[in-house]
Design a protein around this motif. Structure first.
Motif, PDB file in Angstrom:
ATOM      1  N   ILE A 278       0.748  -1.184   0.190  1.00 22.26           N
ATOM      2  CA  ILE A 278       0.172  -0.088  -0.032  1.00 22.26           C
ATOM      3  C   ILE A 278       1.100   1.302  -0.019  1.00 22.26           C
ATOM      4  N   ASN A 279       0.555   2.195  -0.910  1.00 22.44           N
ATOM      5  CA  ASN A 279       1.365   3.306  -1.005  1.00 22.44           C
ATOM      6  C   ASN A 279       1.246   4.171   0.061  1.00 22.44           C
ATOM      7  N   ALA A 280      -0.030   4.740   0.412  1.00 29.70           N
ATOM      8  CA  ALA A 280      -0.463   5.723   1.334  1.00 29.70           C
ATOM      9  C   ALA A 280      -1.964   5.349   1.949  1.00 29.70           C
ATOM     10  N   GLY A 281      -2.161   5.717   3.177  1.00 30.14           N
ATOM     11  CA  GLY A 281      -3.341   5.447   3.747  1.00 30.14           C
ATOM     12  C   GLY A 281      -3.369   4.508   5.110  1.00 30.14           C
ATOM     13  N   THR A 282      -4.329   3.643   5.393  1.00 33.21           N
ATOM     14  CA  THR A 282      -4.248   3.008   6.749  1.00 33.21           C
ATOM     15  C   THR A 282      -4.243   1.596   6.176  1.00 33.21           C
ATOM     16  N   LEU A 283      -3.434   0.707   7.018  1.00 28.03           N
ATOM     17  CA  LEU A 283      -3.566  -0.833   6.869  1.00 28.03           C
ATOM     18  C   LEU A 283      -3.939  -1.581   7.965  1.00 28.03           C
ATOM     19  N   LYS A 284      -4.730  -2.571   8.006  1.00 29.09           N
ATOM     20  CA  LYS A 284      -4.921  -3.195   9.197  1.00 29.09           C
ATOM     21  C   LYS A 284      -4.945  -4.710   8.506  1.00 29.09           C
ATOM     22  N   VAL A 285      -4.092  -5.277   9.193  1.00 29.86           N
ATOM     23  CA  VAL A 285      -3.845  -6.886   8.931  1.00 29.86           C
ATOM     24  C   VAL A 285      -4.189  -7.630  10.148  1.00 29.86           C
TER      25      VAL A 285
ATOM     26  N   GLU B 114       3.202   5.601  11.499  1.00 31.51           N
ATOM     27  CA  GLU B 114       3.270   4.911  12.866  1.00 31.51           C
ATOM     28  C   GLU B 114       2.857   3.313  12.257  1.00 31.51           C
ATOM     29  N   PHE B 115       3.704   2.188  12.658  1.00 32.34           N
ATOM     30  CA  PHE B 115       3.129   0.949  12.343  1.00 32.34           C
ATOM     31  C   PHE B 115       3.621   0.114  13.448  1.00 32.34           C
TER      32      PHE B 115
ATOM     33  N   GLY C  57       9.323   7.881  11.567  1.00 29.59           N
ATOM     34  CA  GLY C  57       8.347   7.802  12.399  1.00 29.59           C
ATOM     35  C   GLY C  57       8.582   6.771  13.401  1.00 29.59           C
ATOM     36  N   GLU C  58       7.434   6.165  13.710  1.00 28.31           N
ATOM     37  CA  GLU C  58       7.433   5.047  14.987  1.00 28.31           C
ATOM     38  C   GLU C  58       7.191   3.614  14.592  1.00 28.31           C
ATOM     39  N   VAL C  59       7.928   2.591  14.944  1.00 30.85           N
ATOM     40  CA  VAL C  59       7.811   1.268  14.733  1.00 30.85           C
ATOM     41  C   VAL C  59       7.587   0.612  16.111  1.00 30.85           C
ATOM     42  N   ASN C  60       6.670  -0.096  16.374  1.00 37.78           N
ATOM     43  CA  ASN C  60       6.278  -0.980  17.588  1.00 37.78           C
ATOM     44  C   ASN C  60       6.415  -2.433  17.248  1.00 37.78           C
ATOM     45  N   LEU C  61       7.196  -3.055  17.548  1.00 36.70           N
ATOM     46  CA  LEU C  61       7.274  -4.477  17.188  1.00 36.70           C
ATOM     47  C   LEU C  61       7.335  -5.492  18.575  1.00 36.70           C
ATOM     48  N   ASP C  62       6.314  -6.177  18.684  1.00 34.27           N
ATOM     49  CA  ASP C  62       6.451  -7.253  19.644  1.00 34.27           C
ATOM     50  C   ASP C  62       6.346  -8.687  19.141  1.00 34.27           C
TER      51      ASP C  62
ATOM     52  N   SER D 238      11.495   6.384  16.164  1.00 33.48           N
ATOM     53  CA  SER D 238      11.611   5.553  17.294  1.00 33.48           C
ATOM     54  C   SER D 238      11.248   3.993  16.919  1.00 33.48           C
ATOM     55  N   LEU D 239      12.064   3.050  17.596  1.00 35.95           N
ATOM     56  CA  LEU D 239      11.889   1.547  17.282  1.00 35.95           C
ATOM     57  C   LEU D 239      11.690   1.228  18.564  1.00 35.95           C
ATOM     58  N   ASN D 240      10.518   0.692  18.933  1.00 35.46           N
ATOM     59  CA  ASN D 240      10.145   0.057  20.241  1.00 35.46           C
ATOM     60  C   ASN D 240      10.033  -1.423  19.930  1.00 35.46           C
ATOM     61  N   LEU D 241      10.888  -2.333  20.920  1.00 35.26           N
ATOM     62  CA  LEU D 241      10.935  -3.571  20.634  1.00 35.26           C
ATOM     63  C   LEU D 241      10.604  -4.264  21.900  1.00 35.26           C
TER      64      LEU D 241
END
Length: 254
Positions: free
Chosen positions: A46-53, A148-149, A168-173, A192-195
Motif C-alpha cells: 500500500i502506497n499511502a493510507g491505513t492498513l489493518k492486517v 506509525e506502524f 516515524g514510529e515502529v512498535n514490534l512485539d 523511534s523503534l520500540n521492541l
C-alpha cells in the motif's frame, strides 16, 4: 429571463456536484477460500493510507477496501496449486499518491491463522496495524515508510524477520512462548523503534549505529545485550539492529 438562466445553471451544477462529489468513497471486497492450502506466500503493498492486517480461524483470506480515488482500487491476484497459494494485494503504481485531508485509503485484510504463511509487507506513508499474534507465520519481510506502524508477532512460530524502518514510529512485539529459534534484522530509520522481547526465552541483541538506546531490561555482555534467560533455553532469539538517527527501546514481557 436572465435570472431564470442563472437559476437553471446553478441547478445543473448542483446536480453535477451531487453525482460527482469531491470525495466520493468507493469500496471493494474479496474472499478467497484457502481450506486446502497448507502454505501461503502473501505480498501486500500500500502506497499511502491505513492498513489493518489480522488473522481468523476460518481458512479464508478476506479483504475490504475503502478509497476516495477509483485509481487506488487494489489489484488482487491469487495463484494456487495443490497445498500452496500465492496471494498478491497491491495498490496500483502512481508517481504521486497525493492524499488530501479528506481522502481515504483504508485496507482491512484477514489472513488464515492456521496456514503457514510467509508475508511480505510494503507500507508507504500512513498507519499500519498488523496483528498476527498466535498465527502460523514463518517469515515476515517488512518495509515501513513514514508514519506509525504496530506489528504484533507475539506467540507466533515466526523464525525470520527482516524489517526496514523509515520515518516515524515502529512498535514490534516478539514476546510470548517460542517453539522455534528466531533471527531478526532490523534497519532503523529516523524516529523511534520500540521492541518487546520474550522474558522466558533467551534473547541476544546486537545494536549498531547512531541514535539513543534504552536497554534497562537487558544487560550488556560483550558487544551484545542479553536477558537473564539467554543460554538457558532450548530456543533463542537473535536480533541485529542497525540503528538510524532515532531512539531504540528494548523491553521484556512474559
Amino acid at each position: 429571463m436572465k435570472f431564470t438562466r442563472i437559476a437553471l445553471f446553478c441547478f445543473v451544477m448542483a446536480i453535477i456536484a451531487l453525482r460527482n462529489p469531491a470525495n466520493a468513497q468507493h469500496t471493494s471486497s474479496q474472499s478467497l477460500d484457502l481450506k486446502n492450502v497448507k502454505t501461503l506466500q502473501a505480498e501486500i503493498q500500500i502506497n499511502a493510507g491505513t492498513l489493518k492486517v489480522t488473522t481468523q480461524t476460518a481458512p479464508k483470506a478476506d479483504s475490504h477496501f475503502t478509497y476516495t480515488k477509483e485509481i487506488w482500487k487494489p489489484q488482487i491476484k491469487y495463484n494456487g496449486e495443490p497445498g500452496k497459494g500465492l496471494l498478491s494485494i497491491k495498490q496500483p503504481e502512481e508517481k504521486n499518491t497525493n492524499m488530501k485531508d479528506k481522502d481515504r485509503n483504508d485496507w482491512d485484510i484477514k489472513l488464515p491463522q492456521g496456514v503457514a504463511t510467509t508475508l511480505n509487507l510494503r507500507m508507504g506513508a500512513g498507519e499500519g496495524n498488523v496483528d498476527l499474534s498466535r498465527a502460523k507465520i514463518n517469515r515476515l519481510v517488512m518495509e515501513a515508510g513514514a508514519g506509525e506502524f504496530n506489528v504484533n508477532l507475539a506467540n507466533t512460530s515466526v523464525s525470520d524477520v527482516q524489517l526496514n524502518a523509515g520515518v516515524g514510529e515502529v512498535n514490534l512485539d516478539l514476546s510470548g512462548n517460542r517453539t522455534t529459534n528466531l533471527k531478526a534484522t532490523i534497519n532503523g530509520g529516523i524516529g523511534s523503534l520500540n521492541l518487546v522481547l520474550p522474558r522466558k526465552t533467551g534473547v541476544r541483541v546486537k545494536v549498531n549505529g547512531l541514535g539513543s538506546l534504552d536497554t534497562d531490561a537487558l544487560k550488556k555482555q560483550g558487544g551484545y545485550y542479553v536477558n537473564d534467560a539467554y543460554g538457558k533455553t532450548p530456543q533463542s532469539v537473535e536480533i541485529t539492529i542497525n540503528g538510524g538517527l532515532g531512539n531504540v527501546a528494548l523491553a521484556l514481557r512474559d
